[in-house]
Enzyme design. Sequence first.
Site, PDB file in Angstrom:
ATOM      1  N   HIS A 109      -7.463   7.003 -68.653  1.00 39.48           N
ATOM      2  CA  HIS A 109      -6.373   7.911 -69.015  1.00 39.48           C
ATOM      3  C   HIS A 109      -5.089   7.618 -68.251  1.00 39.48           C
ATOM      4  O   HIS A 109      -4.809   8.269 -67.251  1.00 39.48           O
ATOM      5  CB  HIS A 109      -6.775   9.350 -68.690  1.00 39.48           C
ATOM      6  CG  HIS A 109      -7.906   9.859 -69.503  1.00 39.48           C
ATOM      7  ND1 HIS A 109      -7.757  10.258 -70.805  1.00 39.48           N
ATOM      8  CD2 HIS A 109      -9.211  10.031 -69.208  1.00 39.48           C
ATOM      9  CE1 HIS A 109      -8.929  10.656 -71.277  1.00 39.48           C
ATOM     10  NE2 HIS A 109      -9.823  10.534 -70.331  1.00 39.48           N
ATOM     11  N   CYS A 145      -9.405   6.894 -74.292  1.00 30.27           N
ATOM     12  CA  CYS A 145     -10.680   7.606 -74.147  1.00 30.27           C
ATOM     13  C   CYS A 145     -11.216   8.080 -75.503  1.00 30.27           C
ATOM     14  O   CYS A 145     -11.768   7.286 -76.244  1.00 30.27           O
ATOM     15  CB  CYS A 145     -10.533   8.756 -73.158  1.00 30.27           C
ATOM     16  SG  CYS A 145     -12.114   9.409 -72.611  1.00 30.27           S
ATOM     17  N   GLU A 173      -2.337   8.586 -69.021  1.00 35.68           N
ATOM     18  CA  GLU A 173      -1.491   9.779 -69.156  1.00 35.68           C
ATOM     19  C   GLU A 173      -1.740  10.790 -68.040  1.00 35.68           C
ATOM     20  O   GLU A 173      -0.969  11.724 -67.874  1.00 35.68           O
ATOM     21  CB  GLU A 173      -1.681  10.414 -70.533  1.00 35.68           C
ATOM     22  CG  GLU A 173      -2.982  11.190 -70.756  1.00 35.68           C
ATOM     23  CD  GLU A 173      -4.155  10.309 -71.202  1.00 35.68           C
ATOM     24  OE1 GLU A 173      -4.097   9.078 -70.978  1.00 35.68           O
ATOM     25  OE2 GLU A 173      -5.119  10.866 -71.751  1.00 35.68           O
TER      26      GLU A 173
END
Lengths: 350, 286
Positions: free
Chosen positions: B248, B102, B250
């Site tokens: 994302h 991002c 994560e």
Amino acid sequence: MAPPTANDSPTTTLNNTAATEPSRPLAFRSQSRRAVNDNSTEPTPSKPTTAAKMSASEPQSSFAVKAGLAQMLKGGVIMDVINVEQARIAEEAGACAVMALERVPADIRVQGGVARMSDPAMIQDIMRAVTIPVMAKARIGHVVECQILQAIGVDYIDESEVLTPADPTNHVDKHTFNTPFVCGCRNLGEALRRISEGAAMIRTKGEAGTGDVVEAVRHMQTVNAEIARASSASDADLRAMARELECDLSLLRECAKLKRLPVVNFAAGGIATPADAALMMQMGCDGVFVGSGIFKSGDAAKRAKAIVQATTHYNDPKVLAEVSIGLGEAMVGINCMHMGEADKLSKRGW
Amino acid sequence: MTDLTIGVLALQGAFVEHITLLRKAAETFKSTRQSKDANASIDNIAFSFVEVRTPAELSRCDALIIPGGESTSISLIAQRTGLLEPLRDFVKLDRKPVWGTCAGLILLAESATGEAKAGQELIGGLDVRVRRNYFGRQVESFEAELALPFLGDGQGGCFRTVFIRAPVVEAVLGTSSGATDTGSAHDSAVLTVHAPPKSATKAEVEILARLPGRAQTIRDRTTTAGELGEEGDIVAVKQGNVFGTAFHPELTGDERIHGWWLGQVVKAAVGAKKATGEGDAHHEPV
């Protein structure tokens, strides 16, 4: 209560517009709630996202997206701004978001009267002026102010005790909104009540507009101590504790397991110097809000930059010393210890 | 025994989440690789994961993740911490493996549009132009099921992705770092910024994932983008050792992309070792 569909035109059309004309801020956007819901109710062949687990109560499908933005703000500084000029100063200082409001808490304190949501035009001007996320405050329990803020496309809504509460018993049901919410807390029970209402981010209440960090420290200490107690408690003790704190048991269990709040937790209320920001970070906050502390000080741009650096390098006293040098006058401040209980904004909220 | 230090840029944003998933991926990576890989240099690898806030911390790293966050904040803090030039050297001269998610993708692009009035410094490394906040504001953020064939996990790489005020790759530029990009010059309403040139790479920009036309998939979930003849927006790219995703991983708890990337890092490290052994320090590991 009707869901906040102020502008229920076909959302797919709107999404289309958003995709083809990304850089033009639409004057009034309808929420793409239906789109998001549709999107995530699709059959999921792979395992479901575990980020959605962040709320143990059955989360709205887009909770991962709501809480996700807060995760992107971590380690950053969110600054109160009252006009486009201040918003630009904040962005250039490295703020990770701005809070658009007509009066900073220090002025609300001095001027008194009823403090309400800001003029949407002023918020929209700021949204057009900066590329970072823009937050705005609504009164506690004021569903319609939240609907308006969602309709103009604000990135985060702060249901804030700094404004005059609109509902004497309840906070807004934040699950029904597509825009994520941040809410203040003084202790773990309050934080978990807000999360079960749908808040995707928490901040300490502190004592806004004072420039005195003591209440923010007190609130963070309380939350940390209660989480530590929960972590070492047996399941029976947890049930007793949930009754005592008046919070959801499953959320309390999750805190006990994670040894932290299940959502991002920022410090707010009284942070005025780089050292204050670093202090809150060392206590385990994920980032800081600075309200009156920046634009009520002598050299706003310099102080803003210094607080941003201090929040990143909170564990490096050398950097903290460097950025604390020659910042000029800090905001005057009000000593919280000498303050009447009735004057405390943090008492608001239930 | 090979020690690999993997840094996560910790100036602002979701860096802790990356470290958590890297740890998880390293466990899986070791248990699967050790059984099927005969290559001795891959067998014994000790990963360590560190937060990077200073040039000294960066210099210890063999690979780096630039996390999601606010790209303007990360860029400004990097500049004021004296990290911007070391980062550019890390990515564009040393050509060590780097992954940006991002905001990280924006910083790794050679060119970015939709910038703040004051502009922003980029690191560069990917010969692409990204558009910031392509999908709109937070209310337009979404989750989507995405096919990531490069994972090669036998499941078609189906991955639940989270897009938050996400950018997309708007255009692939000519493959020489610092290529002049005139694609959006006529659009005076948005500011475009460029990364300063360093040394060029011969590696091509590979498009690893596209997001099928979002509006269509929402309206009619029975049609796929392929059937509509629409390619979709570019959301994952790789050029040599530089990897970028607009979403994302994560935030998902799914460590497969991290595992794949660790594999790339190990390959690059082994390649670099061989190259140095052969006395060709400039050989670029692929």
